[in-house]
Design a protein around this motif. Structure first.
Motif, PDB file in Angstrom:
ATOM      1  N   VAL A 274       7.497   3.718   5.441  1.00 28.22           N
ATOM      2  CA  VAL A 274       7.979   3.800   4.650  1.00 28.22           C
ATOM      3  C   VAL A 274       8.716   5.226   3.730  1.00 28.22           C
ATOM      4  CG1 VAL A 274       7.465   2.576   2.048  1.00 28.22           C
ATOM      5  CG2 VAL A 274       7.252   1.777   4.291  1.00 28.22           C
ATOM      6  N   TRP A 275       7.326   6.121   3.682  1.00 26.73           N
ATOM      7  CA  TRP A 275       7.412   7.330   2.499  1.00 26.73           C
ATOM      8  C   TRP A 275       9.081   7.966   3.772  1.00 26.73           C
ATOM      9  CZ3 TRP A 275       1.526   8.217   3.658  1.00 26.73           C
ATOM     10  CH2 TRP A 275       0.990   7.221   2.897  1.00 26.73           C
TER      11      TRP A 275
ATOM     12  N   ILE B 234      -3.453  11.318   3.666  1.00 23.09           N
ATOM     13  CA  ILE B 234      -3.801  10.070   3.791  1.00 23.09           C
ATOM     14  C   ILE B 234      -5.262  10.269   4.249  1.00 23.09           C
ATOM     15  CG2 ILE B 234      -4.428   7.773   5.689  1.00 23.09           C
ATOM     16  CD1 ILE B 234      -1.361   7.948   5.899  1.00 23.09           C
TER      17      ILE B 234
ATOM     18  N   GLU C  20       7.362  12.817   2.181  1.00 26.78           N
ATOM     19  CA  GLU C  20       7.707  11.675   2.881  1.00 26.78           C
ATOM     20  C   GLU C  20       5.943  11.779   3.430  1.00 26.78           C
ATOM     21  OE1 GLU C  20       8.959  13.184   7.083  1.00 26.78           O
ATOM     22  OE2 GLU C  20      10.787  13.113   5.684  1.00 26.78           O
TER      23      GLU C  20
ATOM     24  N   THR D 124       0.911  -1.089  -0.375  1.00 26.96           N
ATOM     25  CA  THR D 124       0.137   0.425   0.087  1.00 26.96           C
ATOM     26  C   THR D 124       1.039   1.209  -0.005  1.00 26.96           C
ATOM     27  OG1 THR D 124      -1.712  -1.462   1.235  1.00 26.96           O
ATOM     28  CG2 THR D 124      -2.079   1.375   1.445  1.00 26.96           C
ATOM     29  N   ALA D 125       2.045   1.059   0.765  1.00 25.27           N
ATOM     30  CA  ALA D 125       3.096   2.479   1.114  1.00 25.27           C
ATOM     31  C   ALA D 125       4.211   2.085  -0.174  1.00 25.27           C
ATOM     32  CB  ALA D 125       3.405   2.373   2.394  1.00 25.27           C
TER      33      ALA D 125
ATOM     34  N   ALA E 241       3.344   5.764  -3.146  1.00 25.54           N
ATOM     35  CA  ALA E 241       4.647   6.458  -2.818  1.00 25.54           C
ATOM     36  C   ALA E 241       4.744   6.222  -5.089  1.00 25.54           C
ATOM     37  CB  ALA E 241       5.588   5.794  -2.649  1.00 25.54           C
TER      38      ALA E 241
ATOM     39  N   CYS F 235       3.118   3.130   6.886  1.00 28.81           N
ATOM     40  CA  CYS F 235       3.064   3.391   5.332  1.00 28.81           C
ATOM     41  C   CYS F 235       3.744   5.070   5.531  1.00 28.81           C
ATOM     42  CB  CYS F 235       1.111   4.140   4.971  1.00 28.81           C
ATOM     43  SG  CYS F 235       0.645   3.669   4.136  1.00 28.81           S
ATOM     44  N   ARG F 236       3.506   5.249   6.972  1.00 22.55           N
ATOM     45  CA  ARG F 236       4.664   6.670   7.098  1.00 22.55           C
ATOM     46  C   ARG F 236       5.901   6.642   7.014  1.00 22.55           C
ATOM     47  NH1 ARG F 236      -0.507   9.772  10.312  1.00 22.55           N
ATOM     48  NH2 ARG F 236      -1.585  10.271   8.284  1.00 22.55           N
TER      49      ARG F 236
END
Length: 344
Positions: free
Chosen positions: A124-125, A164, A160, A72-73, A77, A121-122
Motif C-alpha cells: 500500500v505504501w 514497523i 513508502e 491498517t496501512a 500512512a 502494508c508495504r
C-alpha cells in the motif's frame, strides 16, 4: 540509545499530552500509545501529532486482528502524513481474551497473519495495486459480488517505508520480528536473562533479514525513578507482573506466564497464577520475585540507574521506553532529563 515513553490507557491522557512539549524539549525521542479495550490509539496519536513538532509517535500496539490490512496501512500512512513523517507502526497480536472477547473475531494464525499484514502494508505504501494472494488474506476478495478490483492508495504517502515494530514474546513471533520488521518490542525485559528467552529466535530471524531494513531496533520498557529514596516505588510494578503472569490468559494459554518460565521462574509463575486466578491478587503480587521486579526497572540512585542502563545497552537495547513514576510533573521531567543524559 533513544529514550521513549509509553502513555497509559486508563486515564490522564490529556494531562500527559499537556506535558509532552516539556518532555520533548528535555530530549524525549518517541512516545508510544497503546490500544487494548480502551479508547482507540489512532485518534490519540493524531492529537499528539498536532501538539508536538519533533517527537516521534508510535502505536504500541495496534492489534493485527482489529482492522483489515488495508485499513491498517491507510491509518499508518495518514498518521505519518499528519505528523510530517514521524510515525512508527507498532503491531502485535494481543491475546484471545481481547481479540475474541472484545473484537469478536477468531484468534488464529498469529505469525502467518502478521507476516502477510506487513507485506500488504508495504504494498500500500509503495502504491502498488493491491493484488495479493496469501494464505490468510486474498485481495481482491474472492467471491461476494465479484466486482472487487485491485486498487492502489489514492494519496502519495510521506514515506513508502514507514517503520514497523512488532511486539512479540514467543519464539516464532520474535523470529518473524527480527526477519521482517524495523523494530522488535518485548515485554518485561530482563537484560541478564534476555538471551535465555530470545537469542535463538532473534538469530534465526536475522539470518533471513533483508539488509535494507537496517539494524533491528530493540525496544525495551522500564519504569523510571531516580533518587536515593525511591526504591520503594519498585513495588508499584508488582500488581502489573501479577496481572500478566497470573491473569492475562487462561491456564496453558498465557504468553506472559510462559515468558516467566523461560526466565527460570517456573515455580514462582505457578504460585502467582494459582493465587491470581483464585482472586488473591495481593498475594499474587507479593509472590513476584524481587529480582524480576528490580532488574526490569530503572528505579534507584543515579549510579544504580546508570549501571542498569549499561546492562540494557549491553543486552542489545537501542530504544528504552520509560514510565516516569515521580509524583509531580517537575519530578518526571527531571528524570527524563537525567535518563536522557545517562543514555547518551
Amino acid at each position: 540509545m533513544r529514550v521513549g515513553m509509553m502513555l497509559g490507557y486508563a486515564g490522564g491522557f490529556s494531562e500527559t499530552v499537556d506535558e509532552l512539549a516539556d518532555f520533548e524539549r528535555a530530549g524525549l525521542d518517541i512516545v508510544f500509545v497503546p490500544e487494548a479495550y480502551s479508547f482507540d490509539a489512532v485518534s490519540q496519536l493524531g492529537f499528539i501529532a498536532a501538539r508536538t513538532t519533533r517527537l516521534e509517535i508510535a502505536s504500541g500496539i495496534l492489534p493485527i486482528y482489529s482492522r483489515t490490512p488495508a485499513l491498517t496501512a491507510m491509518t499508518a500512512a495518514g498518521l505519518d502524513f499528519v505528523s510530517g513523517g514521524r510515525f512508527t507502526l507498532g503491531l502485535g497480536t494481543s491475546g484471545p481474551q481481547v481479540i475474541e472477547g472484545w473484537h469478536g473475531v477468531p484468534y488464529d494464525a498469529p505469525v502467518g497473519r502478521t507476516r502477510e499484514l506487513v507485506e500488504i502494508c508495504r504494498m500500500v505504501w509503495r502504491r502498488d495495486r493491491l493484488d495479493y494472494q496469501g494464505k490468510h488474506y486474498t485481495l481482491p476478495y474472492e467471491g461476494g459480488t465479484g466486482l472487487g478490483k485491485p486498487l492502489k492508495l489514492i494519496n502519495h504517502p510521506v514515506r513508502e517505508r514507514i517503520p514497523i515494530v512488532i511486539a512479540a514474546l514467543g519464539p516464532k513471533n520474535v523470529a518473524l520480528a527480527a526477519e521482517v520488521a524495523e523494530g522488535w518490542q518485548p515485554i518485561f525485559y530482563f537484560p541478564e536473562k534476555a538471551a535465555i528467552a530470545w537469542d535463538a529466535p532473534l538469530a534465526e530471524g536475522k539470518a533471513r533479514r533483508d539488509p535494507a531494513l537496517g539494524t533491528l531496533d530493540v525496544i525495551a520498557s522500564a519504569p523510571l525513578a531516580i533518587g536515593d529514596d525511591v526504591t520503594g516505588l519498585r513495588d508499584l510494578t508488582r500488581p502489573v507482573f501479577a496481572l500478566y503472569i497470573g491473569g492475562m490468559g487462561a491456564r496453558g494459554r498465557n504468553f506472559y506466564y510462559d515468558l516467566a518460565c523461560r526466565f527460570g521462574y517456573e515455580s514462582e509463575a505457578d504460585t502467582i497464577q494459582e493465587a491470581y486466578l483464585a482472586g488473591r491478587k495481593d498475594e499474587a503480587a507479593a509472590l513476584v520475585p524481587a529480582d524480576l521486579v528490580e532488574k526490569t526497572a530503572l528505579i534507584g540512585p543515579a549510579g544504580y540507574v546508570a549501571e542498569r542502563l549499561a546492562a540494557f545497552r549491553e543486552a542489545g537495547v537501542t530504544t528504552l521506553n520509560v514510565t516516569p513514576l515521580a509524583a509531580t510533573h517537575a519530578g518526571r521531567l527531571a528524570d527524563i532529563e537525567r535518563v536522557r543524559a545517562l543514555a547518551g
